[in-house]
Scaffold this motif. Sequence first.
Motif, short mmCIF file in Angstrom:
data_model
loop_
_atom_site.label_atom_id
_atom_site.label_comp_id
_atom_site.label_asym_id
_atom_site.label_seq_id
_atom_site.Cartn_x
_atom_site.Cartn_y
_atom_site.Cartn_z
N GLN A 356 42.13 8.67 -50.64
CA GLN A 356 41.61 7.95 -49.48
C GLN A 356 41.64 6.43 -49.68
OE1 GLN A 356 40.42 9.36 -46.46
NE2 GLN A 356 40.59 7.21 -45.84
N VAL A 357 42.15 5.73 -48.67
CA VAL A 357 42.07 4.28 -48.60
C VAL A 357 40.74 3.92 -47.94
CG1 VAL A 357 43.06 2.18 -47.61
CG2 VAL A 357 44.56 4.00 -48.48
N GLU A 358 39.95 3.14 -48.61
CA GLU A 358 38.61 2.82 -48.12
C GLU A 358 38.69 2.13 -46.76
OE1 GLU A 358 34.54 0.46 -49.53
OE2 GLU A 358 36.33 0.50 -50.82
N GLY A 359 37.95 2.68 -45.79
CA GLY A 359 37.84 2.07 -44.47
C GLY A 359 39.05 2.23 -43.58
N ALA A 360 40.01 3.06 -43.94
CA ALA A 360 41.22 3.21 -43.13
C ALA A 360 40.89 3.88 -41.80
CB ALA A 360 42.27 4.01 -43.89
N LYS A 361 41.24 3.23 -40.69
CA LYS A 361 41.05 3.80 -39.36
C LYS A 361 42.33 3.81 -38.55
CE LYS A 361 37.72 5.09 -38.01
NZ LYS A 361 37.15 6.46 -38.16
N LEU A 362 43.24 2.87 -38.81
CA LEU A 362 44.51 2.81 -38.12
C LEU A 362 45.63 3.08 -39.11
CD1 LEU A 362 43.97 -0.33 -35.86
CD2 LEU A 362 44.69 1.90 -35.01
N GLY A 363 46.46 4.08 -38.79
CA GLY A 363 47.53 4.45 -39.70
C GLY A 363 48.86 4.58 -38.98
N LEU A 364 49.91 4.27 -39.68
CA LEU A 364 51.27 4.40 -39.15
C LEU A 364 52.05 5.34 -40.06
CD1 LEU A 364 53.60 1.60 -37.82
CD2 LEU A 364 54.46 3.27 -39.47
N ALA A 365 52.75 6.29 -39.44
CA ALA A 365 53.66 7.17 -40.18
C ALA A 365 55.02 7.13 -39.50
CB ALA A 365 53.13 8.61 -40.21
N SER A 366 56.07 7.17 -40.30
CA SER A 366 57.42 7.07 -39.74
C SER A 366 58.30 8.19 -40.27
CB SER A 366 58.03 5.70 -40.05
OG SER A 366 57.94 5.41 -41.43
N GLY A 367 59.39 8.43 -39.55
CA GLY A 367 60.34 9.46 -39.94
C GLY A 367 61.76 8.94 -39.87
N PHE A 368 62.63 9.57 -40.64
CA PHE A 368 64.03 9.16 -40.72
C PHE A 368 64.84 10.39 -41.10
CE2 PHE A 368 67.55 7.41 -43.40
CZ PHE A 368 68.15 6.59 -42.47
N GLY A 369 65.92 10.65 -40.39
CA GLY A 369 66.60 11.90 -40.69
C GLY A 369 68.04 11.97 -40.30
N MET A 370 68.66 13.05 -40.75
CA MET A 370 70.01 13.47 -40.40
C MET A 370 71.05 12.45 -40.83
SD MET A 370 68.78 16.20 -39.57
CE MET A 370 70.31 17.10 -39.36
N ILE A 371 71.18 12.34 -42.15
CA ILE A 371 72.13 11.40 -42.73
C ILE A 371 73.56 11.86 -42.47
CG2 ILE A 371 71.97 12.61 -44.95
CD1 ILE A 371 72.53 8.81 -44.52
#
Length: 389
Positions: A356-371
Amino acid sequence: MVRKSYSGVVATVPVSIPYERYSIESAHWWIGRALRALAQGAGISHREIDGFAMASFSTAPDSAIGLTQHLGLSPRWLDHIPMGGVSGILSLRRAARAVQAGDADIVACVAGDTNQVDTFRRTLENFSRFAQDAAYPYGAGGANASFALIARHYMDRFGARREDFGKLCVAQRTNALRNPNALMKKPLTLEQYMNARPIADPIHLFDCVMPCAGAEGFLVMREETARSLGLPSARILSIIERHHAFSDDAVQYRGGWARDIGELYSMAGISQDAIDVVQTYDDYPVISMMQFEDLGFCGKGEGPDFVRSHSFEIDGSFPHNTSGGQLSAGQAGAAGGHLGIVECIRQVMGLAGPTQVEGAKLGLASGFGMINYDRGLSSGAVIFWGETT
């Protein structure tokens, strides 16, 4: 065009089925375990799940429809998204729109793959028409050579060094040591990274993910449904996806995120400076560096300096891939595209435990595919805001 927001839709019940290096079980078994964990985590029967989005490389000849019978589902909304590392973002986006439209109430987004002795070879052999015709017959062993081309081009163009990629890999290993499910259990030093055997120059051993077996999943539903079930949830603030972006680039040095970055942050109503934790798709560290630029954390070509000026551990100046990412937790096939989403949901809900990152409320996740030979064709990203009930 102003896009419709994802207001009122949340992701919840993030689950990870602990990875194994090799498995005698089928992909169906791994996906079934994830589905059971989702139902148990929500306190419902799996028969109450009326939407199902599945991603996998190793269920063939079955697709999502075949698994409905295997797993005892009767959904009124179904999707099979065979798009590798971007499958999680696409599953989330389509499921959210289905919930908004009333086509489903509770959607299970699940990805899983097995890793039997011959699974990886068969995946490579049948990955794409390009792989069948232009790479595999000539002895190319998967994505390493393609990403070596991308990495070398990026290094020559922007001055990135192997030490910069190594800094990311070492930080992710440090994070993975706090993740009980990560396959990599030993610390990694920069010296070890630099001295590792070459795979396809400039790609060396620790630049590559470890194929394994496992599954990841989460539920998508209306916010009021989550509250009625007593579930903490992550609000979906924005999602973007893009395919075959910047086709004029001779060799890929940017992804589709750069085309839609304005929409990503304007729909969320925030700037990139507000993000507390970032989970990039990390099949190779050069792709994470590319995403730092294309997602707006620094300018194009500034990725190397950005890496040199930040720390990426859980308690660092830029918490990144806090579970260890695929480079240190493992890549369970298509589940690699869900790993960062699942960790991001946990982070913003404050339920990531030892990572856990202390105080984390906003998060971004990304994806990348099909080389393909010289580029990945698909990219996407999501921003979550966490709320507990």
